[in-house]
Scaffold this active site. Sequence first.
Site, short mmCIF file in Angstrom:
data_model
loop_
_atom_site.label_atom_id
_atom_site.label_comp_id
_atom_site.label_asym_id
_atom_site.label_seq_id
_atom_site.Cartn_x
_atom_site.Cartn_y
_atom_site.Cartn_z
N HIS A 19 0.84 -1.20 0.00
CA HIS A 19 0.00 0.00 0.00
C HIS A 19 0.87 1.24 0.00
O HIS A 19 1.99 1.24 0.51
CB HIS A 19 -0.95 0.01 1.21
CG HIS A 19 -0.26 -0.18 2.53
ND1 HIS A 19 0.14 -1.41 2.99
CD2 HIS A 19 0.10 0.71 3.49
CE1 HIS A 19 0.71 -1.27 4.18
NE2 HIS A 19 0.71 0.01 4.50
N HIS A 65 0.90 5.14 1.23
CA HIS A 65 0.28 6.17 2.07
C HIS A 65 0.35 7.48 1.30
O HIS A 65 1.43 7.90 0.87
CB HIS A 65 1.06 6.37 3.37
CG HIS A 65 1.03 5.20 4.31
ND1 HIS A 65 0.23 5.16 5.42
CD2 HIS A 65 1.71 4.03 4.31
CE1 HIS A 65 0.42 4.03 6.08
NE2 HIS A 65 1.32 3.32 5.43
P1 AMP Z 1 1.87 0.18 7.51
O1 AMP Z 1 1.68 -1.30 7.22
O2 AMP Z 1 2.70 0.42 8.73
O3 AMP Z 1 2.36 0.94 6.32
O4 AMP Z 1 0.48 0.84 7.86
C1 AMP Z 1 -0.74 0.22 7.85
C2 AMP Z 1 -1.77 1.31 7.88
O5 AMP Z 1 -3.04 0.72 7.74
C3 AMP Z 1 -1.79 2.12 9.19
O6 AMP Z 1 -1.59 3.51 8.89
C4 AMP Z 1 -3.19 1.86 9.76
O7 AMP Z 1 -3.76 2.98 10.38
C5 AMP Z 1 -3.96 1.45 8.52
N1 AMP Z 1 -5.09 0.57 8.76
C6 AMP Z 1 -5.08 -0.60 9.44
N2 AMP Z 1 -6.31 -1.14 9.47
C7 AMP Z 1 -7.12 -0.30 8.78
C8 AMP Z 1 -8.51 -0.29 8.46
N3 AMP Z 1 -9.32 -1.28 8.84
N4 AMP Z 1 -8.99 0.74 7.75
C9 AMP Z 1 -8.19 1.75 7.36
N5 AMP Z 1 -6.88 1.79 7.64
C10 AMP Z 1 -6.34 0.80 8.33
#
Ligand code: AMP
Length: 144
Positions: free
Chosen positions: A106, A108
């Site tokens: 993903h 950001h």
């Molecule tokens: P990362 O894997 O560290 O790049 O970040 C994962 C991101 O996913 C974090 O910023 C979380 O806040 C976000 N996240 C996790 N679960 C959900 C969800 N159910 N809906 C929206 N965002 C999510």
Amino acid sequence: MNKEISEKENCIFCKIINGEIPSNKVYEDEDTFAFLDINPVNIGHTLLVPKKHSQNIFDIETETLQKITPILKKLSLSIKEAVGADGINIISNNGGAAGQLVFHLHLHIIPRFSDDGLKHWHGKNYSKEEMSETAEKIKLNLKN
Ligand code: AMP
Ligand code: ZN
């Protein structure tokens, strides 16, 4: 069940894409999906994901990556406009050591404001030798 299937079945972002878990969707097409991050760094913080499951930059197919880049531009412009941001950070955490928590690639897209008080990482110093050796090592490891 092989490892790949079990990873996809337990993947929270695959479940969001399938609609099994609710999200605030902001964009969807055949190959990509984008929704608001549940814990935004700033309001409008959006996650852009390819629908096809891959863990991160290390295993994603180039073709899948190519499909999300035009959407990255489109979304960056619309998010900036929507929240009146002064800038945008585009970040992808790849691997646990890099802070990756959800193992479905993903991006950001984070709106930034001149006065949001967020600080960037500090840079380190390189010796000239270490810098040129590092560049050589990277070049040697480039694959198609
Ligand atoms: P990362 O894997 O560290 O790049 O970040 C994962 C991101 O996913 C974090 O910023 C979380 O806040 C976000 N996240 C996790 N679960 C959900 C969800 N159910 N809906 C929206 N965002 C999510
Ligand atoms: Zn997934």
